[in-house]
Design a protein around this motif. Structure first.
Motif, PDB file in Angstrom:
ATOM      1  N   TRP A 400      -9.788  59.275  55.458  1.00  0.00           N
ATOM      2  CA  TRP A 400      -9.859  60.307  54.497  1.00  0.00           C
ATOM      3  C   TRP A 400      -9.407  61.668  54.965  1.00  0.00           C
ATOM      4  O   TRP A 400      -8.635  62.468  54.224  1.00  0.00           O
ATOM      5  N   GLU A 403      -5.268  64.265  55.504  1.00  0.00           N
ATOM      6  CA  GLU A 403      -4.857  64.645  54.000  1.00  0.00           C
ATOM      7  C   GLU A 403      -3.864  65.634  54.176  1.00  0.00           C
ATOM      8  O   GLU A 403      -3.809  66.522  55.087  1.00  0.00           O
ATOM      9  N   ARG A 457      -5.938  62.710  45.292  1.00  0.00           N
ATOM     10  CA  ARG A 457      -7.041  63.176  44.744  1.00  0.00           C
ATOM     11  C   ARG A 457      -7.098  63.931  43.406  1.00  0.00           C
ATOM     12  O   ARG A 457      -7.864  64.097  42.789  1.00  0.00           O
ATOM     13  N   ARG A 540      -9.577  60.748  37.489  1.00  0.00           N
ATOM     14  CA  ARG A 540      -9.585  62.165  38.065  1.00  0.00           C
ATOM     15  C   ARG A 540      -8.782  63.012  37.109  1.00  0.00           C
ATOM     16  O   ARG A 540      -8.801  64.199  37.352  1.00  0.00           O
ATOM     17  N   ARG A 553     -14.780  63.005  40.826  1.00  0.00           N
ATOM     18  CA  ARG A 553     -13.491  62.203  41.003  1.00  0.00           C
ATOM     19  C   ARG A 553     -13.811  60.666  41.874  1.00  0.00           C
ATOM     20  O   ARG A 553     -12.960  60.039  41.869  1.00  0.00           O
TER      21      ARG A 553
END
Length: 619
Positions: A400, A403, A457, A540, A553
């Motif tokens: 993750w 990003e 996201r 989200r 989220r």
């Protein structure tokens, strides 16, 4: 709609003249019969006109894509190919996405995909067509994400239009696609988006007796929790005040955790089997919603297009749920929305920046490598972002924290954002394999998987009758319409300072800043639009501030939102009311359903991973 009809009529006359003079044969590559090693990418249909084929070989050329097409006449044709040199935002020279066109087994001389700075028609040269049945192929030269939208054979010398509106009509005219979409049916609830939130919303409503259409623009369900993106579920389920919420998440969620793991970790087949087991769900995979019709502040229809054959369907219902993540349906319907970070004065949130800005949390392109028994080569890859011993990431996988795009628009710049994610993965790996002083440590490592579907996201947040803010959560302000609990920290991402030092304004690594909370029940009023009367939302894109999004989220939480939306849809149908009417007049009825839940299989909770760190229940 009347204005659109006039536009199409005038453009169709132009293209009819084009057809008579040049006798074009038009092919959409995503509709090829044999896609070989090329993949269908639909993420940017709204921006560049359609989905496309991409040679996602991670540095190894992929197998040819092929199709057979009928020509009306033989003779010499000029061939135009719509493609994009994807590294052009960072590198002025020849790009890595090279490929050739193959016609009846013969490659054209021109190498395509390596020049230009936008989606455009490249001239592939002239070919002689001696038979009316022709085999057309795409031959990848590099494995580095060459991409092709469409191919046009014409006896003239003029390429098709590149303007999106004109190209849209050109596509329909020459592919024989009806200007009037086919009716898919009338449903009680149309759910758009097959991530965790959309899947649980559809299952919840279907189990309560509603006829549901679930529209998903990929062949698999799960969204970020699918094998295409590979993010594990986060948060807790089956907690107060409604411990039955989460039963559906428990049934569909994978038993193993971990980001950027092998595909089977994410159990795509489990999600699909659970949806297909519900007789009241009509599932439409590979369909992307792109338009809506509205009347009197209500959505009457959603239009969706197949990402491979361009077939269009319309879906009608009294109720719709936007589970797209991007708030696409709400945006198209004129729903109020927010995007970016609110200034501190707007909601008095301690964590908000002093001045509002457009920054969002970014999107991740995850990847991993494997160790082989023999040396594995990787091509030198240098296209505008230079890595060296001081700035390279000396790792064998990226999850993750890889990003990108926090300072770009996560809707309109999304192809650039995803492509930058690919660029830095390849560039860093190339340095480690070929130029690093420690390259011997990577000699036998092979790049096994790189996501081409980016894990997003944050983008649009649709606004409801209540906008959840930081203090509601941290001060434990429980509203009368308390529903699905959020149990994750307030988890906000920022560019990693070390990465900023090495790559100013071009960061690709992030850090997370956590603020612990008590498990907090999200108000139901965050799950419907304040100005589109029949629109729910889950995921989200619900009604929260940027700061509050940091906790709600994660996907076990969004899955519980979906369960609540499915229940609220039943209450709305049963009482012939709107989502707002459920809150105003039938909240007790919704609470009874939330207390009971819609679990079907009495499954044990095997998802004891990534539940998060909170302060525990509020006393």
């Amino acid at each position: 709609m009347k204005k659109l009809a006039v536009l199409i009529t005038s453009l169709a006359l132009h293209f009819s003249s084009f057809s008579q003079s040049s006798n074009p044969v038009f092919l959409e590559t995503e509709n090829f019969q044999n896609k070989g090693g090329w993949v269908v990418d639909q993420q940017f249909m709204d921006l560049m006109g359609s989905s496309y084929l991409m040679a996602h070989g991670m540095g190894v050329p992929v197998a040819d894509a092929e199709t057979t097409v009928e020509f009306q006449s033989t003779g010499e044709y000029t061939v135009f190919v719509r493609t994009f040199n994807w590294t052009s935002p960072w590198f002025d020279g020849e790009g890595p996405g090279k490929f050739q066109l193959v016609v009846n087994g013969k490659k054209t001389k021109q190498v395509l995909g390596a020049s230009g700075s936008e989606w455009l028609w490249q001239n592939a040269g002239k070919v002689n067509i001696s038979s009316t049945k022709v085999k057309v192929g795409l031959h990848d030269l590099t494995g580095f994400n060459g991409r092709v939208d469409a191919i046009c054979f014409t006896k003239g010398n003029t390429p098709p239009p590149n303007d999106l509106e004109a190209l849209e009509t050109f596509r329909k005219t020459h592919l024989g696609i009806s200007m009037t979409p086919e009716k898919a049916g009338h449903f009680d609830l149309v759910v758009v988006g097959g991530g965790i939130a959309g899947t649980t919303a559809a299952i919840s409503a279907a189990r309560l007796g509603l006829q549901v259409a679930l529209i998903q623009d990929r062949p698999v369900l799960g969204g970020n929790n699918s094998s295409e993106v590979r993010v594990h579920l986060g948060g807790r389920i089956n907690v107060n005040p409604f411990p039955a919420l989460g039963d559906v998440v428990k049934e569909i969620g994978p038993t193993r955790g971990g980001n950027a793991q092998p595909a089977d970790y994410y159990e795509d087949e489990k999600k699909m089997e659970m949806v297909l087991a519900e007789q009241n769900i009509s599932l439409f995979t590979n369909y992307r919603a792109f338009a809506v019709e509205t009347k009197n502040s209500r959505i009457t229809e959603v239009h969706a297009r197949n990402i491979e054959n361009a077939k269009e369907l319309t879906f009608s219902a009294p109720l719709f749920a936007d589970c797209t993540g991007d708030g696409t349906i709400g945006f198209l319907a004129g729903a109020d929305y927010a995007m970016g970070r609110e200034g501190r004065s707007e909601f008095e949130e301690p964590t908000a920046p002093e001045i509002a800005d457009k920054m969002t949390m970014g999107s991740s392109v995850q990847w991993y490598s494997v160790e082989e028994s023999n040396p594995v080569a990787f091509p030198a890859f240098r296209y505008g972002v230079e890595f060296n011993s001081s700035n390279s990431e000396k790792v064998t996988m990226g999850e993750w924290t890889w990003e990108t795009g926090m300072n770009f628009d996560q809707i309109y710049d999304f192809e650039r954002i995803r492509d930058y994610g690919l660029l830095v993965v390849y560039s860093n790996w190339s340095f480690l394999k070929n130029f690093s002083p420690n390259k011997n440590e990577y000699t036998n490592r092979r790049l096994e998987w790189v996501a081409y579907i980016a894990g997003k996201r944050e983008s649009r947040r649709l606004l409801g009758d209540l906008i959840l803010k930081e203090q509601d959560i941290t001060n434990y302000v429980v509203y009368p319409d308390a529903s699905a609990p959020t149990t994750w920290t307030i988890d906000l991402h920022y560019p990693a300072p070390k990465n900023t030092e090495h790559f100013p304004d071009m960061e690709f690594k992030s850090i997370a800043v956590h603020k612990k909370i008590h498990p907090y029940p999200i108000p139901y009023r965050c799950f419907y639009s304040r100005n589109v009367d029949n629109l729910f939302m889950a995921g989200r894109n619900i009604s929260v501030t940027h700061v509050a999004l940091g906790t709600v989220r994660v996907m076990r939480t969004t899955g519980m939102m979906g369960e609540v939306v499915g229940m609220a849809a039943l209450v709305a149908k049963r009482n012939n009311t709107t989502p707002r009417g459920v809150y105003k007049n039938h909240l007790d009825e919704l609470k009874k359903l939330m207390n009971k839940g819609v679990g079907k299989y009495n499954a044990e909770n095997m998802q004891k991973y990534n539940e998060g760190s909170t302060l525990g229940p509020k006393e």
